[in-house]
Design an enzyme around this catalytic site. Structure first.
Site, PDB file in Angstrom:
ATOM      1  CB  THR A 188     -66.318  35.465 -10.269  1.00 23.87           C
ATOM      2  OG1 THR A 188     -65.988  34.163  -9.814  1.00 23.87           O
ATOM      3  CG2 THR A 188     -66.042  36.480  -9.174  1.00 23.87           C
ATOM      4  CB  SER A 191     -67.425  32.343  -1.697  1.00 25.60           C
ATOM      5  OG  SER A 191     -66.044  32.571  -1.580  1.00 25.60           O
ATOM      6  N   GLY A 208     -60.356  35.948 -16.713  1.00 27.62           N
ATOM      7  CA  GLY A 208     -59.306  35.859 -17.724  1.00 27.62           C
ATOM      8  C   GLY A 208     -59.931  35.924 -19.105  1.00 27.62           C
ATOM      9  NE  ARG A 244     -24.675  31.985   1.286  1.00 28.13           N
ATOM     10  CZ  ARG A 244     -24.165  33.083   0.772  1.00 28.13           C
ATOM     11  NH1 ARG A 244     -23.547  33.047  -0.417  1.00 28.13           N
ATOM     12  NH2 ARG A 244     -24.258  34.235   1.393  1.00 28.13           N
ATOM     13  N   GLY A 253     -30.835  36.822   0.210  1.00 30.82           N
ATOM     14  CA  GLY A 253     -30.945  37.850  -0.830  1.00 30.82           C
ATOM     15  C   GLY A 253     -31.066  37.253  -2.221  1.00 30.82           C
ATOM     16  CB  THR A 290     -58.849  33.513  -2.682  1.00 33.75           C
ATOM     17  OG1 THR A 290     -58.027  34.294  -3.559  1.00 33.75           O
ATOM     18  CG2 THR A 290     -58.370  33.701  -1.249  1.00 33.75           C
ATOM     19  CD  GLU A 346     -61.307  26.970 -10.851  1.00 35.20           C
ATOM     20  OE1 GLU A 346     -62.136  26.099 -10.564  1.00 35.20           O
ATOM     21  OE2 GLU A 346     -61.269  27.517 -11.980  1.00 35.20           O
ATOM     22  CG  ASP A 359     -61.801  32.042   0.546  1.00 33.20           C
ATOM     23  OD1 ASP A 359     -61.484  31.242   1.454  1.00 33.20           O
ATOM     24  OD2 ASP A 359     -61.563  33.247   0.584  1.00 33.20           O
TER      25      ASP A 359
END
Lengths: 691, 691
Positions: free
Chosen positions: B156, B162, B195, B328, B418, B439, B441, B443
């Site tokens: 990229t 893309s 990366g 809960r 919360g 998005t 590998e 989009d």
């Protein structure tokens, strides 16, 4: 703003369409309209929010971020930015609408700053103001305002958030000493998620069950000191840090618990309920239920401001994504030479431009909410009816807008691809910070259920004793037609009258009255249908009644959502009608149509099932939405410019024209290569020639 | 799992329903079924993923997190956990499916660990493996496997994500020296979001336009050293740190640029294209287009593994939210004594249980994808057709599952209120980390467009020269009925045959064949409709053709989504059919029905408009979805138990029974108070008595 490939360019605040006859957008006039009633306060707050020292800094540790935001609150104090809402008696401006308008603008600087300000002055301070009386105001408000007393708003407990009436903390009056004794009976009753509780709060407004003479008078608010001058908890008080959160990490949320903590009787914020020296309880409101809701109702401003902050965040997100989308190019299309601007792809328009329309709807609806809020809190119209309307409106709009903000920020993030994921471009951070907006100050689902119950209540008051036939006619009257649910008859009539003419179908769906009829009819029919299903609930056992209610809960909440959507649409329509500039009126009408028809498209199944829309008209809605997004696309950059945010508010590198500069550089490079004859020939081209 | 208020309890892996006749869930058998073909590898990876040293630690700075994750990769090397996919020649296991199955389980430890592993071994290493040849394997793979060479996957660019074919980095062959010269011509051509590029990468696989003898042969991959032993960039190389991101901050994403960087000719990964010493270019694939897609196609495993990781994240999210929702309590309902468990509210069921069904669909579809991937990469069936099927399947499923993961994690977050926002409960962190999966590998919108183009291609191949009537009949054949679009005739027939009987309507919609017919018919009709609209595109100018295509882009992408949904539904149905345990078969059938009918409900407008569903049946779908969520609810905890994740994988305090302990403590406290006669009387109760 930056120049684009669109057919509309901006000159000194006004837009010019190159297409003959296209309406022109008067940016300055629309920007002014969006600023609304409290234009002055908003503009002042934007000057403040543009200051670098108030901006969120990416990559701070939680501790650093908390310290920074506390410092930012002090800056607001120094600027005199936070007195507006307080009474003139303590140096305030008694300006409720203006205060909220200014406060919600802070979200552009850092949502943590907005919410920590909200905790201090909108919740802690406002509780003293609205639930306390003159001696409380005199004693504490000046130091609350100047931040000498940072405080927590200790309402929510680990075990009770949405159901505040059931909190378990107790404040038991001790006649012997004239004190209230505060206790946390078990772990679930710890106060939780409170801003200012983990570190900075030296006091709180505590909500607890008031017990005197063996009687529980329900939830009341008390002023309770928390920490000593060194920042250590006072005797009997303990707590915990909520630690890292999904966002808003500039706020020190934490937990508190109390063991035999004694406070003077006078610390009861006693506007709606008081305990005399002898322990006898009195209240100006006889009904405990009404008293509780009145007290809680005074705190509606939190919801109001979240609705406005959501609108601001949507604007930032769209300004970033639409700017980038207007500059970014990907894939060669058409002429085979230049890559296409991604906002010229239909899908990209379909993803972002309806959200632009929704942002206008949220903004106009918020303005109406703010006006109503100011009416009530200024005392201009604080009738029970208007208070109740305010609460319903706030609940409906806050739910819809906070969800819309998350959806919009996510779509903007994805529309910017990898660059949208970089923290510097702000979309992920804004989304993370706003995430909690959908469940705090009232979980959106619970709020919508409250709205629906109000709608059911109004409905049944109107039709007390009426049978379902009457109810159905009511629904039909409002929809302007006979309900022919199930028979398909009306649909067939539409089919016949529209036959073969998509144009005729479109003609209908873009009429204001037709949109109103569809949206209104849906709300009233949904409520009538549920009311009919629930009409025997009172004859059932409590358990069976609850079961029946529960079986309709999902649709009930959807009905409330439909009501909120209608409120937004009506506000948008009123704004269109009050617009004098003819170009703006036309473009706003398209946006309003896009908003309305997107709602109708989303709920098309309902309209089809209920015979309100023929298949052909439903298809016309989709076709017209497609046309509208393409029609609005050339105005999209001018429209985000009307939001009035400057680079100091937006602060995203991809929204600065950087992508356009890169595109220009790339294009110039290839052109130079061609001119110099240095461009390598493509193997594809060679092979094509050989054939 | 913890005990709940449900009517089903688990005993030694098998479920027992207290209702007479209710099917029983065999947890162990279903868990086994979910583990799939690579059960052994998955279980091994889960043992690894359970180790504390591999777990994400909240609150680390970006630098600390990056260092920690690099260390975790070394742990994986020490454990011998990453050789599976590599050839036996370099000590690997040649086990492609098992490798991905194991790899995607790492997401439960830390998504940064999963993705950084993916960069190193799934992209950088896999590119050397699949695009290089034996000498490359021998020279570099051992050090790639043992992490002596951490590397980046430099595909990229800032300007092209893309559209990989249009990247601008060049590798020009210099015949004089026998070297490739790498250049970054402008800022938009910087490699970006890689990366291992910001810090740890000492080499990369670089994608660049291969130019030799003045001809550009398109994108090829090169092995390029980046940094020296001290970690400094080699001459001609520069870069930048992408800095903080919305998630995955354990990975050092960064940018790279190259100025006259020379690499030996042999560093071209030359499986699909080679340059001889004299600069002449050869390739086993003549067509440059096919060559490009073949090279890119070898990298499909990234998409396959994201699909599986999305499934794992959905499971974690639902295990957390359903456990909490079963413990809960909020608001008193029915008997007026005890608060209601929130998962017993219809709305809560409606929010979570369809997502539970979708998680099973995603899991079963992923298993089929993995089997196909293994077929192709093991060479058992690597025909062009099967490769193409694999790519289409991966594109469709990855898009749907990664979006579903975000939606599911968000719904789970909100459903936990919360506590869902606290980082310790993992929902916000997982969502933030997985955000980019939609998005990268590919989009998702672009991938779905690829799927749609494939569908259109298949369609037009089948109907070459056929007119629209034939196409419509094809659609109708597949739907098992005549297309009566627009006439409403079929709908009327349904209305008449179902008249007055919701039961009869429900009976139809829950039939497997009826669901298949509806889902299949929608895909084929959508494709046929778009194909018809596009049929004249070839007669138009390029620009007009592109405009026509663009006007249908949104619907085209929706057609691809419908196709993906159908694939998931078919995979689910096959899994149901292969289930032998009768209780499991029944419960999986309900889940499959819920998945299928939720899809039909979501797209009900389409079915109504196209005359495939009467209004009455559409309402029956909604009614049956309501019934199904209530029916599945008692099994929900057992169903999440079948996912097989232990507390070491889930690691969310709210999913440990903590909430139940708090509820029990609160209940015990109030009971004790009553027993002791110390309960204060409520003012409400007093007032009611007085009346």
């Amino acid at each position: 703003m930056v120049d684009t490939a669109s057919s509309v360019t901006t000159t000194s605040g006004a837009a010019r369409a190159t297409d003959q006859g296209a309406p022109q957008l008067n940016v300055a006039a629309l920007a002014d309209q969006l600023l609304g009633t409290w234009k002055k306060e908003r503009l002042e707050a934007r000057v403040t929010a543009a200051k670098p020292e108030l901006h969120q800094v990416n990559g701070l540790s939680m501790d650093e971020h908390r310290t920074r935001v506390l410092g930012q609150l002090k800056i607001l104090v120094d600027e005199g930015a936070i007195q507006r809402a307080y009474p003139t008696s303590v140096g305030g401006g008694d300006n409720h609408g203006g205060n909220i308008a200014a406060f919600e603008e802070l979200v552009t600087a850092d949502p943590s700053l907005q919410i920590k300000s909200g905790v201090q002055w909108g919740l802690f301070g406002a509780a003293i103001l609205h639930l306390g009386t003159a001696p409380h105001h005199k004693k504490w408000l000046p130091q609350v305002i100047n931040l000498e007393i940072p405080g927590a708003f200790a309402m929510t407990e680990t075990g009770h958030g949405s159901d505040v009436a059931s909190i378990a903390t107790t404040a038991t009056f001790d006649e012997a000493t004239g004190e209230f004794v505060i206790n946390t009976p078990f772990r679930g009753a710890w106060k939780d998620y409170l801003g200012n509780a983990a570190l900075h709060g030296i006091a709180c407004v505590l909500f607890a069950q008031l017990i005197t003479k063996g009687v529980n008078h329900g939830v009341h608010a008390f002023y309770v000191p928390l920490r000593d001058a060194s920042g250590n908890f006072l005797p009997g008080i303990g707590g915990d840090d909520d630690g890292l959160k999904g966002g808003l990490n500039g706020i020190d949320n934490g937990r508190l618990h109390f063991t035999d903590v004694r406070i003077p009787r006078e610390n009861l914020l006693n506007r709606y309920g008081d305990v005399a020296e002898d322990g006898s309880y009195t209240s100006p409101i006889d009904s405990p239920g009404r008293r509780f809701f009145t007290m809680i109702g005074t705190l509606v401003q939190g919801r109001v401001s979240l609705d406005g902050a959501a609108a601001a965040a949507m604007k930032l997100g769209l300004q970033i994504a639409l700017t980038y989308g207007s500059e970014r190019r990907q894939f060669v299309a058409g002429d085979g030479k230049q890559e296409q601007v991604i906002l010229d792809y239909q899908r990209h328009q379909r993803r972002l431009i309806p959200k632009l329309a929704e942002t206008f709807a949220v903004t106009f609806a918020h303005e109406q909410l703010l006006v109503k809020f100011d009416e009530v809190f200024s005392g201009r119209d604080d009738s029970d009816q208007n208070r109740e309307d305010l609460e319903t409106l706030a609940a409906a709009l806050k739910s819809l807008s906070t969800w819309a903000a998350l959806d919009t920020l996510q779509e903007c993030r994805e529309a910017c691809g990898g660059s949208g994921f970089l923290a510097e471009n702000r979309l992920t951070g804004l989304r993370a910070d706003l995430d909690i907006y959908v469940t705090f100050e009232g979980d959106n689902n619970v709020l919508l259920q409250l709205v629906a119950k109000r709608l059911l209540g109004d409905y049944s008051r109107k039709f007390k004793g009426a049978d379902f036939g009457v109810m159905a006619r009511y629904a039909a009257d409002r929809a302007g037609d006979t309900v022919l649910h199930g028979t398909g008859l009306r649909q067939l009539i539409q089919n016949v009258s529209d036959l073969g003419s998509t144009g005729r179908s479109v003609g209908h769906v873009r009429e204001t009255e037709y949109q109103r009829e569809l949206l209104t009819g849906r709300v009233s029919t949904m409520i009538a249908t549920i009311a009919d299903r629930l009409k025997d609930a009172s004859k059932l056992s409590k358990e069976e009644g609850a079961r029946l209610f529960n079986e309709n809960q999902n649709q009930l909440i959807e009905a409330a959502r439909a009501h909120g959507e209608l409120l937004q649409w009506e506000a948008f329509t009123e704004a269109v009608e009050s617009t004098s500039d003819s170009g703006n009126k036309q473009i706003l009408t398209w946006l309003r149509d896009l908003f309305g028809l997107s709602l109708i498209e989303k709920h098309a199944a309902w309209y089809l099932i209920n015979g309100r829309l023929s298949g052909q008209r439903a298809e016309a809605v989709t076709a017209y939405v497609d046309r509208l997004v393409a029609r609005i696309r050339p105005y999209s950059l001018d429209l985000v410019e009307t939001f009035g945010y400057t680079p100091a508010h937006v602060r995203a590198p991809i929204a600065t024209g950087a992508e356009k500069a890169r595109q220009d550089e790339a294009r110039a490079y290839y052109e130079q290569l061609r001119r110099d004859g240095n461009e390598p020939v493509h193997e594809k081209t060679l092979k094509a020639k050989k054939r």
